[in-house]
Design an enzyme around this catalytic site. Structure first.
Site, mmCIF file in Angstrom:
data_model
loop_
_atom_site.group_PDB
_atom_site.id
_atom_site.type_symbol
_atom_site.label_atom_id
_atom_site.label_comp_id
_atom_site.label_asym_id
_atom_site.label_seq_id
_atom_site.Cartn_x
_atom_site.Cartn_y
_atom_site.Cartn_z
ATOM 1 N N VAL A 24 7.280 7.543 16.794
ATOM 2 C CA VAL A 24 7.035 8.159 15.477
ATOM 3 C C VAL A 24 5.765 9.027 15.492
ATOM 4 O O VAL A 24 5.770 10.159 15.009
ATOM 5 C CB VAL A 24 6.968 7.086 14.373
ATOM 6 N N LYS A 82 0.839 -1.212 0.000
ATOM 7 C CA LYS A 82 0.000 0.000 0.000
ATOM 8 C C LYS A 82 0.869 1.255 0.000
ATOM 9 O O LYS A 82 0.669 2.161 -0.797
ATOM 10 C CB LYS A 82 -0.903 0.018 1.239
ATOM 11 N N ASN A 83 1.824 1.300 0.903
ATOM 12 C CA ASN A 83 2.584 2.543 1.061
ATOM 13 C C ASN A 83 3.630 2.745 -0.031
ATOM 14 O O ASN A 83 4.240 3.808 -0.109
ATOM 15 C CB ASN A 83 3.205 2.613 2.466
ATOM 16 N N CYS A 124 -5.142 13.564 12.194
ATOM 17 C CA CYS A 124 -5.891 12.341 11.954
ATOM 18 C C CYS A 124 -5.827 11.523 13.231
ATOM 19 O O CYS A 124 -5.221 11.948 14.214
ATOM 20 C CB CYS A 124 -5.337 11.572 10.764
ATOM 21 N N ARG A 143 0.163 15.130 12.700
ATOM 22 C CA ARG A 143 0.732 14.895 11.372
ATOM 23 C C ARG A 143 0.835 16.156 10.515
ATOM 24 O O ARG A 143 0.177 16.272 9.473
ATOM 25 C CB ARG A 143 -0.042 13.789 10.649
ATOM 26 N N PRO A 144 1.671 17.102 10.924
ATOM 27 C CA PRO A 144 1.855 18.311 10.110
ATOM 28 C C PRO A 144 2.530 18.005 8.771
ATOM 29 O O PRO A 144 3.031 16.892 8.568
ATOM 30 C CB PRO A 144 2.762 19.195 10.978
ATOM 31 N N ILE A 145 2.573 19.009 7.881
ATOM 32 C CA ILE A 145 3.185 18.823 6.564
ATOM 33 C C ILE A 145 4.293 19.843 6.342
ATOM 34 O O ILE A 145 4.686 20.114 5.212
ATOM 35 C CB ILE A 145 2.125 18.939 5.436
ATOM 36 N N ASP A 146 4.789 20.422 7.471
ATOM 37 C CA ASP A 146 5.779 21.486 7.354
ATOM 38 C C ASP A 146 7.024 21.053 6.576
ATOM 39 O O ASP A 146 7.599 21.849 5.821
ATOM 40 C CB ASP A 146 6.174 21.983 8.754
ATOM 41 N N LEU A 147 7.425 19.808 6.708
ATOM 42 C CA LEU A 147 8.662 19.368 6.036
ATOM 43 C C LEU A 147 8.463 19.261 4.522
ATOM 44 O O LEU A 147 9.374 19.542 3.745
ATOM 45 C CB LEU A 147 9.136 18.037 6.615
ATOM 46 N N ASP A 201 4.032 0.979 12.052
ATOM 47 C CA ASP A 201 2.862 0.304 11.470
ATOM 48 C C ASP A 201 2.707 -1.135 11.959
ATOM 49 O O ASP A 201 1.732 -1.806 11.609
ATOM 50 C CB ASP A 201 2.939 0.319 9.930
ATOM 51 N N ARG A 222 -8.990 -0.231 4.341
ATOM 52 C CA ARG A 222 -8.149 0.798 3.697
ATOM 53 C C ARG A 222 -6.778 0.235 3.342
ATOM 54 O O ARG A 222 -6.162 0.672 2.380
ATOM 55 C CB ARG A 222 -7.950 1.979 4.653
HETATM 56 N N1 EPU Z 1 5.911 14.909 10.388
HETATM 57 C C1 EPU Z 1 6.126 16.249 10.646
HETATM 58 N N2 EPU Z 1 6.154 17.117 9.597
HETATM 59 C C2 EPU Z 1 5.995 16.714 8.316
HETATM 60 C C3 EPU Z 1 5.784 15.336 8.052
HETATM 61 C C4 EPU Z 1 5.747 14.461 9.116
HETATM 62 O O1 EPU Z 1 6.261 16.630 11.797
HETATM 63 O O2 EPU Z 1 6.029 17.545 7.399
HETATM 64 C C5 EPU Z 1 5.861 13.955 11.515
HETATM 65 C C6 EPU Z 1 4.491 13.288 11.613
HETATM 66 O O3 EPU Z 1 3.578 14.092 12.333
HETATM 67 C C7 EPU Z 1 4.796 11.997 12.303
HETATM 68 C C8 EPU Z 1 6.206 11.679 11.808
HETATM 69 O O4 EPU Z 1 6.733 12.890 11.265
HETATM 70 O O5 EPU Z 1 4.814 12.168 13.691
HETATM 71 C C9 EPU Z 1 6.254 10.589 10.743
HETATM 72 O O6 EPU Z 1 5.493 10.965 9.628
HETATM 73 P P1 EPU Z 1 5.865 10.538 8.132
HETATM 74 O O7 EPU Z 1 5.789 11.766 7.295
HETATM 75 O O8 EPU Z 1 7.131 9.761 8.157
HETATM 76 O O9 EPU Z 1 4.672 9.577 7.801
HETATM 77 P P2 EPU Z 1 3.672 9.645 6.577
HETATM 78 O O10 EPU Z 1 4.413 9.856 5.313
HETATM 79 O O11 EPU Z 1 2.554 10.570 6.892
HETATM 80 C C10 EPU Z 1 3.875 7.088 6.083
HETATM 81 C C11 EPU Z 1 2.926 5.940 5.970
HETATM 82 C C12 EPU Z 1 2.366 5.608 7.335
HETATM 83 C C13 EPU Z 1 3.523 5.245 8.258
HETATM 84 C C14 EPU Z 1 4.539 6.395 8.291
HETATM 85 C C15 EPU Z 1 5.779 6.088 9.114
HETATM 86 C C16 EPU Z 1 2.063 6.192 3.742
HETATM 87 C C17 EPU Z 1 0.914 6.505 2.857
HETATM 88 N N3 EPU Z 1 1.859 6.286 5.047
HETATM 89 O O12 EPU Z 1 3.106 8.170 6.602
HETATM 90 O O13 EPU Z 1 1.533 4.475 7.159
HETATM 91 O O14 EPU Z 1 3.048 4.996 9.553
HETATM 92 O O15 EPU Z 1 4.953 6.726 6.961
HETATM 93 O O16 EPU Z 1 6.398 4.961 8.648
HETATM 94 O O17 EPU Z 1 3.133 5.828 3.272
HETATM 95 C C18 EPU Z 1 -0.190 2.971 7.714
HETATM 96 O O18 EPU Z 1 0.067 2.369 6.667
HETATM 97 O O19 EPU Z 1 -0.967 2.513 8.597
HETATM 98 C C19 EPU Z 1 0.416 4.287 7.946
HETATM 99 C C20 EPU Z 1 -0.052 5.160 8.838
#
Ligand code: EPU
Length: 421
Positions: A328, A22-23, A117, A122-126, A306, A398
């Site tokens: 995480v 999926k990911n 969520c 889960r911010p998107i600042d990065l 996960d 999902r």
């Molecule tokens: N984070 C920030 N700022 C950002 C992005 C992330 O602070 O701009 C923080 C998040 O809030 C979180 C941490 O960094 O606390 C990790 O987030 P990451 O961005 O690594 O995760 P993601 O890309 O949102 C993907 C998977 C998740 C999996 C995580 C960690 C997908 C679609 N989703 O999420 O999968 O848990 O990486 O490995 O690839 C799942 O499949 O159940 C699932 C949640």
């Protein structure tokens, strides 16, 4: 809406084949927007999240065809829309992955802010910091984030945290830009390597995916490709725990054992016998009673967040006390309350859960609070005495393709019934 009814106690035995990841497939489908010609993606799992990203692609003007063998063909040559609406992004945060490709291909994108969520803020600042570094202007307003750029240029981007999604979004944008981008402190997950391979096949030059520094030499144009995604390591880990928790004897096939190292090590510590049968198969023989084992979730190659809930299910019936620390996400213990309804003895202290294993768990009506938590409740239900009724199955669908059918094929007593409430 549906419920799963599980009668616990069956020992799971046999071989079960894993679906595509999926990911891995979600960013690969988003990346297909970068190409001016069609791509075929193979081993696509039948999941609600896959349907959602396909809806996003269609809403942007891409043509998406589903073939019966599990392939999806995406022709993004006519993509013209640059806005991903609230409804789709709210349904699945990963819809945000189209931002990098849209910005690179069309010069601008407007995506509904994903917001928090169930598992955390889960911010998107990065992601945004990366786009800015490549030369985009970012603005926020009306619940949307807008990015605009007349043309992206390669740069050095340092991520404060190795975010999977941010690494992917920046890789995709950088692939269709001028010059060379370095992503430092990048995520190293196998799904990043898969996306790197996909982008390289499309014509970009991506080196170092799977290490802390990724170098991307962008191209002015990328072309569509025929690509097979990697197997799902989290689905595989979940079925390995299913074998372990039911005192079973399960061969999980279509896996990459290398991707499962942290899960294999923890299962062995818990007393399961685990063998790499071949390059694509892992064999798990469950212990009579698992041993307690502490663990901490970390970015890859650490123990995956996960798999935290599923491993906690195993620890609920272990001999001894385990300390499980989630580093995480800040709120990924929603399964704890539900597991307690099944007799588990768990106390949360900050980011850790202290699990005192007990010989037995018992069946109870429970609700899947999210995808992995739901799968973990299924696992505990398979071991529990009596009947477990799990509602909220839509969360599980999902991310797991036919999980009930696959567990049944191993001898699990699990039925799906319509939820009448
Ligand atoms: N984070 C920030 N700022 C950002 C992005 C992330 O602070 O701009 C923080 C998040 O809030 C979180 C941490 O960094 O606390 C990790 O987030 P990451 O961005 O690594 O995760 P993601 O890309 O949102 C993907 C998977 C998740 C999996 C995580 C960690 C997908 C679609 N989703 O999420 O999968 O848990 O990486 O490995 O690839 C799942 O499949 O159940 C699932 C949640």
């Amino acid at each position: 809406m549906e419920r799963a009814i599980i009668r616990g106690g069956a020992r799971l035995c046999g071989t079960v084949r894993m679906s595509g990841s999926k990911n891995a497939v979600l960013p690969v489908l988003a990346a297909s927007i970068l190409a001016g010609s069609p791509s075929i993606i193979r081993e696509v799992p039948r999941l609600d999240d896959v349907l959602t990203i396909c809806e996003v692609l269609q809403s942007l003007g891409a043509r998406v065809l589903f073939h019966s063998g599990g392939e999806i063909e995406v022709d993004a040559s006519s993509v013209s829309e640059t806005e991903a609406p609230y409804d789709l992004v709210r349904r699945m945060r990963a819809s945000f992955l189209v931002m990098g490709p849209l910005l690179a291909r069309l010069g601008h994108a407007k995506i509904s802010l994903p917001g928090g969520c169930a598992i955390g803020a889960r911010p998107i600042d990065l992601h945004l910091k990366g786009f800015e570094a490549l030369g985009a202007r970012v603005s926020l307003g009306d619940g949307y984030v807008k990015v605009v750029s007349p043309g992206l240029t390669g740069q050095k981007v340092y991520l404060d945290f190795p975010s999977v999604g941010a690494t992917e979004n920046i890789m995709m944008a950088a692939s269709l830009s001028e010059g060379t981008t370095f992503i430092e402190n990048a995520a190293e997950e196998p799904e990043i390597i898969d996306l790197g391979n996909f982008l390289s096949n499309m014509g970009a030059e991506v080196r170092g995916a799977g290490t802390k520094v990724i170098r991307i030499d962008g191209r002015r144009e990328l072309h569509g490709v025929d690509y097979t995604v990697i197997p799902d390591r989290i689905e595989a880990g979940t079925f390995m725990v299913a074998g372990a928790i039911t005192r079973g004897d399960v061969i999980v096939s279509n896996v990459v054992p290398e991707h499962l190292k942290p899960v294999i090590a923890k299962l062995q510590e818990a007393g399961a016998r685990v063998f790499e049968e071949s390059e694509t198969q892992v064999h798990v023989i469950g212990p009579e009673r698992p041993q307690a084992a502490d663990f901490k979730t970390l970015p890859y190659p650490g123990f995956p967040t996960d798999m935290q809930a599923q491993m906690m299910a195993l620890m609920c019936v272990a001999d001894g006390t385990s300390i499980i620390t989630e580093t995480v996400f800040e709120n990924r213990f929603m399964h704890v309350g539900e597991m307690k309804r099944m007799g588990a003895d768990i106390k949360i202290e900050g980011r850790s859960a202290i699990v005192r294993g007990s010989e037995n768990a018992w069946g109870a009506p429970v609700r899947a609070p999210d995808l992995r938590a739901g799968a973990a409740l299924m696992l505990l239900g398979l071991r529990a005495q009596g009947i477990t009724e799990i509602s909220g199955l839509e969360h599980i669908h999902r991310g797991y393709a036919d999980i009930a059918g696959k567990l049944r094929s191993l001898g699990g007593d699990i039925q799906r019934v319509p939820d009448l409430i």
